[in-house]
Write a protein that holds these residues in place. Structure first.
Motif, PDB file in Angstrom:
ATOM      1  N   SER A 175     -53.507  37.411  41.842  1.00  0.00           N
ATOM      2  CA  SER A 175     -54.038  36.212  42.744  1.00  0.00           C
ATOM      3  C   SER A 175     -54.769  35.122  41.689  1.00  0.00           C
ATOM      4  O   SER A 175     -55.681  35.564  40.955  1.00  0.00           O
ATOM      5  CB  SER A 175     -55.070  36.520  44.017  1.00  0.00           C
ATOM      6  N   THR A 176     -54.699  34.036  41.727  1.00  0.00           N
ATOM      7  CA  THR A 176     -55.539  32.911  41.121  1.00  0.00           C
ATOM      8  C   THR A 176     -56.708  32.674  41.747  1.00  0.00           C
ATOM      9  O   THR A 176     -57.200  33.217  42.699  1.00  0.00           O
ATOM     10  CB  THR A 176     -54.657  31.788  41.011  1.00  0.00           C
ATOM     11  N   ASP A 177     -57.706  32.189  40.778  1.00  0.00           N
ATOM     12  CA  ASP A 177     -58.902  31.780  41.502  1.00  0.00           C
ATOM     13  C   ASP A 177     -59.000  30.714  42.614  1.00  0.00           C
ATOM     14  O   ASP A 177     -59.910  31.123  43.375  1.00  0.00           O
ATOM     15  CB  ASP A 177     -59.743  31.146  40.224  1.00  0.00           C
ATOM     16  N   LEU A 178     -57.946  30.036  42.639  1.00  0.00           N
ATOM     17  CA  LEU A 178     -57.965  28.947  44.051  1.00  0.00           C
ATOM     18  C   LEU A 178     -57.725  29.930  45.231  1.00  0.00           C
ATOM     19  O   LEU A 178     -58.134  29.921  46.042  1.00  0.00           O
ATOM     20  CB  LEU A 178     -56.578  28.050  43.547  1.00  0.00           C
ATOM     21  N   ILE A 222     -48.109  23.279  39.012  1.00  0.00           N
ATOM     22  CA  ILE A 222     -47.140  23.722  39.387  1.00  0.00           C
ATOM     23  C   ILE A 222     -47.563  24.797  40.641  1.00  0.00           C
ATOM     24  O   ILE A 222     -47.014  25.055  41.560  1.00  0.00           O
ATOM     25  CB  ILE A 222     -45.783  24.185  38.631  1.00  0.00           C
ATOM     26  N   HIS A 223     -48.513  25.660  39.999  1.00  0.00           N
ATOM     27  CA  HIS A 223     -49.033  26.571  41.150  1.00  0.00           C
ATOM     28  C   HIS A 223     -49.604  25.946  42.194  1.00  0.00           C
ATOM     29  O   HIS A 223     -49.512  26.417  43.435  1.00  0.00           O
ATOM     30  CB  HIS A 223     -50.064  27.456  40.201  1.00  0.00           C
ATOM     31  N   THR A 224     -50.495  25.014  42.222  1.00  0.00           N
ATOM     32  CA  THR A 224     -51.194  23.966  43.169  1.00  0.00           C
ATOM     33  C   THR A 224     -49.892  23.879  44.016  1.00  0.00           C
ATOM     34  O   THR A 224     -49.988  23.944  45.452  1.00  0.00           O
ATOM     35  CB  THR A 224     -51.845  23.091  42.726  1.00  0.00           C
ATOM     36  N   LEU A 225     -48.931  23.130  43.778  1.00  0.00           N
ATOM     37  CA  LEU A 225     -47.630  22.657  44.569  1.00  0.00           C
ATOM     38  C   LEU A 225     -47.042  23.691  45.137  1.00  0.00           C
ATOM     39  O   LEU A 225     -46.915  23.615  46.312  1.00  0.00           O
ATOM     40  CB  LEU A 225     -46.639  22.033  43.633  1.00  0.00           C
ATOM     41  N   SER A 226     -46.964  24.988  44.574  1.00  0.00           N
ATOM     42  CA  SER A 226     -46.318  25.967  45.140  1.00  0.00           C
ATOM     43  C   SER A 226     -47.043  26.702  45.980  1.00  0.00           C
ATOM     44  O   SER A 226     -46.611  26.977  47.279  1.00  0.00           O
ATOM     45  CB  SER A 226     -45.870  26.937  43.995  1.00  0.00           C
ATOM     46  N   LEU A 227     -48.311  26.866  46.053  1.00  0.00           N
ATOM     47  CA  LEU A 227     -49.208  27.571  46.966  1.00  0.00           C
ATOM     48  C   LEU A 227     -49.524  26.784  48.068  1.00  0.00           C
ATOM     49  O   LEU A 227     -49.221  27.377  49.391  1.00  0.00           O
ATOM     50  CB  LEU A 227     -50.616  27.742  46.300  1.00  0.00           C
ATOM     51  N   LEU A 228     -49.440  25.631  48.119  1.00  0.00           N
ATOM     52  CA  LEU A 228     -49.922  24.749  49.266  1.00  0.00           C
ATOM     53  C   LEU A 228     -48.626  24.400  49.940  1.00  0.00           C
ATOM     54  O   LEU A 228     -48.602  24.428  51.206  1.00  0.00           O
ATOM     55  CB  LEU A 228     -50.425  23.281  49.044  1.00  0.00           C
ATOM     56  N   HIS A 229     -47.289  24.553  49.378  1.00  0.00           N
ATOM     57  CA  HIS A 229     -46.288  24.605  49.980  1.00  0.00           C
ATOM     58  C   HIS A 229     -46.028  25.728  50.848  1.00  0.00           C
ATOM     59  O   HIS A 229     -45.633  25.703  52.146  1.00  0.00           O
ATOM     60  CB  HIS A 229     -45.119  24.577  49.017  1.00  0.00           C
ATOM     61  N   LYS A 230     -46.496  26.955  50.361  1.00  0.00           N
ATOM     62  CA  LYS A 230     -46.396  28.164  50.973  1.00  0.00           C
ATOM     63  C   LYS A 230     -47.523  28.254  52.288  1.00  0.00           C
ATOM     64  O   LYS A 230     -47.208  28.880  53.297  1.00  0.00           O
ATOM     65  CB  LYS A 230     -46.552  29.338  50.119  1.00  0.00           C
ATOM     66  N   GLY A 255     -56.738  20.707  40.171  1.00  0.00           N
ATOM     67  CA  GLY A 255     -55.182  21.367  40.567  1.00  0.00           C
ATOM     68  C   GLY A 255     -53.896  20.767  40.368  1.00  0.00           C
ATOM     69  O   GLY A 255     -52.592  21.114  40.489  1.00  0.00           O
ATOM     70  N   ILE A 256     -54.076  18.989  40.095  1.00  0.00           N
ATOM     71  CA  ILE A 256     -52.901  18.385  39.918  1.00  0.00           C
ATOM     72  C   ILE A 256     -53.060  17.471  38.701  1.00  0.00           C
ATOM     73  O   ILE A 256     -52.380  16.510  38.571  1.00  0.00           O
ATOM     74  CB  ILE A 256     -52.262  17.532  40.983  1.00  0.00           C
ATOM     75  N   THR A 257     -53.983  18.152  37.555  1.00  0.00           N
ATOM     76  CA  THR A 257     -54.279  17.545  36.378  1.00  0.00           C
ATOM     77  C   THR A 257     -54.062  18.539  35.394  1.00  0.00           C
ATOM     78  O   THR A 257     -54.120  19.761  35.815  1.00  0.00           O
ATOM     79  CB  THR A 257     -55.411  16.497  36.313  1.00  0.00           C
ATOM     80  N   GLY A 258     -53.988  18.201  34.094  1.00  0.00           N
ATOM     81  CA  GLY A 258     -54.312  19.167  33.039  1.00  0.00           C
ATOM     82  C   GLY A 258     -52.953  19.824  32.974  1.00  0.00           C
ATOM     83  O   GLY A 258     -51.777  19.499  33.046  1.00  0.00           O
TER      84      GLY A 258
END
Length: 254
Positions: A100-103, A145-153, A136-139
């Motif tokens: 699991s990520t820090d987010l 991509i993780h941010t996009l994937s996680l919030l999609h789920k 989460g959507i910079t850098g």
């Protein structure tokens, strides 16, 4: 069913309320944006190296912005920031789980705190805190991509998630109809509808410069980027989940 979205938490007149929890990630941010989302949130969390970012960016002002907790595997947090927040009695939670990520870890902790607040009667049992993610959507692209994937789920949870950066606000619109209320002094005009994580969707919109009517959108076909709002309300109907993003008005965060 129509889902309503209100971005009033971005207003300088927003006050602390029981609707939002803030997670600060390990990415740079404008201090003015940080202060806006902080004051709009009931709970505040730093994800691992996010503690460094706040400590460094806030300077002498940092004592005003003490989080409820810091959580992560602590491969990024520096001793100076960890020691500082520890001296302020901040709850510091090291979680070495590499699946699991820090987010993800911070979202899990918010769920626990929310349940405890509900059990104590501090928070109504019918309230689900929305989550504002700063960064989460910079850098790095892989982290984006993780941010996009996680919030999609996570879209099927009874909880709203917003991602804010120095340039944009973005979130997932699940299948259905969405009514979005915007403050044009804060957001716009440029916006986009991004078919991430799906094969395709059918879109119908109102309130955009280039509206869509039963239009198919996919990575193999049409993607509505560089669109623009024409007023303070936008309505979007989508047959599958899609990412919506809108830029901050130029000069708003200066």
């Amino acid at each position: 069913m129509v889902t309503s979205w209100d971005l009033s938490f971005l207003s300088s007149s927003a006050s602390t309320n029981d609707k939002w929890a803030l997670i600060v990630l390990n990415q740079s941010f404008p201090v003015s944006l940080f202060k806006l989302v902080w004051q709009a949130s009931l709970l505040h969390a730093f994800a691992d190296g996010g503690a460094n970012r706040v400590y460094d960016a806030l300077g002498d002002d940092r004592a005003t912005y003490i989080p409820d907790f810091i959580k992560g595997d602590f491969d990024s947090i520096q001793d100076y920031s960890r020691n500082y927040y520890n001296s302020r009695n901040v709850k510091i939670i090291q979680d070495d789980d590499q699946d699991s990520t820090d987010l993800m870890k911070c979202i899990q902790e918010i769920e626990v705190i929310e349940q405890n607040l509900q059990l104590s009667g501090t928070l109504s049992s019918d309230i689900r805190l929305g989550v504002i993610i700063l960064g989460g959507i910079t850098g790095r692209l892989d982290q984006t991509i993780h941010t996009l994937s996680l919030l999609h789920k996570l879209r099927t949870q009874n909880r709203k998630f917003m991602v804010v950066s120095e340039d944009n606000v973005a979130w997932v619109l699940d299948s259905g109809t969405h009514h979005i209320t915007l403050d044009e002094s804060i957001l716009g005009p440029n916006c986009g509808l991004l078919p991430v994580g799906i094969d395709s969707t059918i879109l119908t919109t109102q309130g955009l410069r280039w509206n869509l009517t039963e239009a198919e959108s996919s990575f193999e076909g049409m993607v509505s980027t560089s669109n623009a709002i024409t007023g303070p309300t936008v309505q979007i109907k989508t047959t599958k989940p899609i990412w919506w993003c809108i830029e901050f008005r130029k000069g708003f965060l200066t």
